[in-house]
Design an enzyme around this catalytic site. Structure first.
Site, PDB file in Angstrom:
ATOM      1  CE  LYS A  44       2.291  -5.638   5.603  1.00 17.19           C
ATOM      2  NZ  LYS A  44       1.827  -5.470   6.982  1.00 17.19           N
ATOM      3  CE1 TYR A  83      14.104  17.959 -16.513  1.00 10.56           C
ATOM      4  CE2 TYR A  83      14.095  15.936 -15.205  1.00 10.56           C
ATOM      5  CZ  TYR A  83      13.838  16.602 -16.394  1.00 10.56           C
ATOM      6  OH  TYR A  83      13.312  15.921 -17.448  1.00 10.56           O
TER       7      TYR A  83
HETATM    8  C1  LIG Z   1       2.869  -5.856   7.856  1.00 13.56           C
HETATM    9  C2  LIG Z   1       2.496  -6.494   9.125  1.00 13.56           C
HETATM   10  C3  LIG Z   1       3.399  -7.334   9.797  1.00 13.56           C
HETATM   11  C4  LIG Z   1       4.836  -7.526   9.362  1.00 13.56           C
HETATM   12  O1  LIG Z   1       5.598  -6.412   9.749  1.00 13.56           O
HETATM   13  P1  LIG Z   1       7.195  -6.397   9.644  1.00 13.56           P
HETATM   14  O2  LIG Z   1       7.562  -5.178  10.390  1.00 13.56           O
HETATM   15  O3  LIG Z   1       7.516  -6.294   8.189  1.00 13.56           O
HETATM   16  O4  LIG Z   1       7.681  -7.643  10.250  1.00 13.56           O
HETATM   17  C5  LIG Z   1       2.949  -8.001  10.927  1.00 13.56           C
HETATM   18  N1  LIG Z   1       1.685  -7.822  11.382  1.00 13.56           N
HETATM   19  C6  LIG Z   1       0.808  -7.001  10.772  1.00 13.56           C
HETATM   20  C7  LIG Z   1      -0.562  -6.861  11.331  1.00 13.56           C
HETATM   21  C8  LIG Z   1       1.178  -6.305   9.634  1.00 13.56           C
HETATM   22  O5  LIG Z   1       0.308  -5.484   9.057  1.00 13.56           O
END
Ligand SMILES: *Cc1c(COP(=O)(O)O)cnc(C)c1O
Length: 385
Positions: free
Chosen positions: A43, A273
């Site tokens: 993702k 800044y």
């Molecule tokens: C994002 C996600 C993962 C992966 O998580 P990590 O901590 O990056 O391994 C696994 N399961 C679900 C449902 C997620 O949303």
């Protein structure tokens, strides 16, 4: 982009090592064994690494399933290669149901209403679709609660157009709280036991994200869902790593910019800044070609460090949109045009995404997914295209 274009052309760029990605996937494979499938989570543009390139490399490396957060991500994966199952980890909105089915994306089901929508849409399209039911065991985000989950699973198995492919849950604190994780396991196991008693077969059961994979091997079941580990980063945690683990992971992403200007400043000189940094002595500082417009966290102002010629140099003053300033007093050779490492290794020194995140009060997931479009991703390794 091919990596060897990199060296001279860019002000701020990320290098993505696809061989490292392959090694991380192979390590996860060895750890979970042959009986467990691996769903690689890609993702948010594969955690900022670039979805298409990462998906192609993971297909080659033997991933079994992909996990996405929206349907567009799923379509990108399909364009890279056909045939891999894709699980939508988020809830599908009502107007996405038909596209999810058309695109062959397995939905996550939390309610009977969602199940009914998918059933009706699947029948209309003349399909029978695999779905995963999610059980909320303590994350509080998606999923049916323990006492409703069994009924939901029964409902799903009774609806035409649907086929129960998986049941899953998600840890809220696998990285730090063994008791909460145990309570979550317990709730999940109760649902699984009830479903078994009803004689409903579940082809695929899963619970472990990266932290779960490291700390809760008991709930490996027959599928795991690593994200961060795939990209070579161990989730920051307050639990000791099981000694069987080691961390032979290889960070996939490194991130660089350049020195645009070097100067000596005298005692009392304010920087950037708001003058949040004022020199207490004579020092050499370098202006760098990266800022929060590239995704470098502004909260790293006066906190984070970068590497220049293998030396750790502190970030001074407020980070601005396109530029920031570093202390190069200890790097007499630093010169205009020289590369700077924001994340990555130089000689003996290394700044990981986790370290940068810690310096900024953030987490490696956020640091990686915040690197903006302005930063070209350059791909190295056997399968870079
Ligand atoms: C994002 C996600 C993962 C992966 O998580 P990590 O901590 O990056 O391994 C696994 N399961 C679900 C449902 C997620 O949303």
């Amino acid at each position: 982009m091919r990596a060897n274009q990199a060296a001279s052309a860019y002000r701020c760029w990320a290098q993505i090592d696809l061989n490292a990605l392959g090694q991380n996937l192979a390590w996860i494979r060895r750890r979970v064994g042959a009986g467990t499938r691996i769903l690689t989570v890609v993702k948010a543009d594969a955690y900022g690494h670039g979805l298409r390139q990462i998906a192609a490399a993971l297909m080659h490396g033997g991933t079994d399933v992909f996990g996405v957060a929206n349907l567009e991500e799923a379509r990108s994966i399909r364009q890279v290669g056909a045939g891999w199952p894709i699980l939508m980890l988020g809830a599908c909105l009502p107007n996405e149901v038909t596209s999810a089915i058309r695109d062959d994306v397995m939905p996550t089901i939390s309610t009977a209403a969602e199940a009914q929508q998918f059933s009706m849409a699947a029948l209309k399209l003349g399909k029978q679709i695999p779905v995963h039911v999610k059980v909320d065991t303590g994350m509080g985000r998606l999923g049916a609660r323990q006492r409703e989950a069994t009924l939901l699973i029964q409902t799903v198995t009774g609806l035409r157009g649907l086929r129960l492919e998986g049941v899953y849950s998600h840890y809220a604190s696998a990285d730090k709280d063994p008791e909460q994780s145990a309570a979550q396991q317990d709730r999940f196991q109760k649902v699984l036991d009830q479903v078994r008693k009803l004689g409903i077969p579940i082809p695929c059961i899963h619970a472990n994200n990266s932290a779960g994979l490291l700390f809760e091997p008991k709930t490996q079941f027959n599928l795991v869902r690593p994200g961060l580990l795939v990209y070579g980063i161990t989730p920051p945690s307050t639990r000791p790593l099981p000694h069987t683990t080691g961390t032979p992971l290889h960070p996939v992403l490194s991130w660089n910019c350049r020195i645009a200007l070097v100067k000596e400043i005298s005692r009392g000189t304010p920087l950037s800044y708001g003058a949040t940094f004022v020199a207490r002595r004579r020092m050499r500082v370098a202006t760098l070609t990266a800022g929060y417009g590239d995704g470098y966290p502004r909260s790293g102002s006066n906190q984070a460090s970068v590497l220049i010629h293998g030396t750790r140099c502190r970030v001074l003053g407020q980070i601005t949109m396109d530029q920031m300033i570093a202390d190069v007093s200890k790097v007499p050779t630093a010169g205009v045009g020289d590369p700077v490492t924001l994340i990555g290794r130089e000689k003996e020194e290394c700044i990981t995404a986790a370290e940068l995140a810690a310096a900024c009060g953030s987490i490696p997931w956020e640091v990686l997914t915040s690197i903006t479009y302005r930063v070209p991703r350059l791909y190295h390794g056997a399968h870079a295209a």
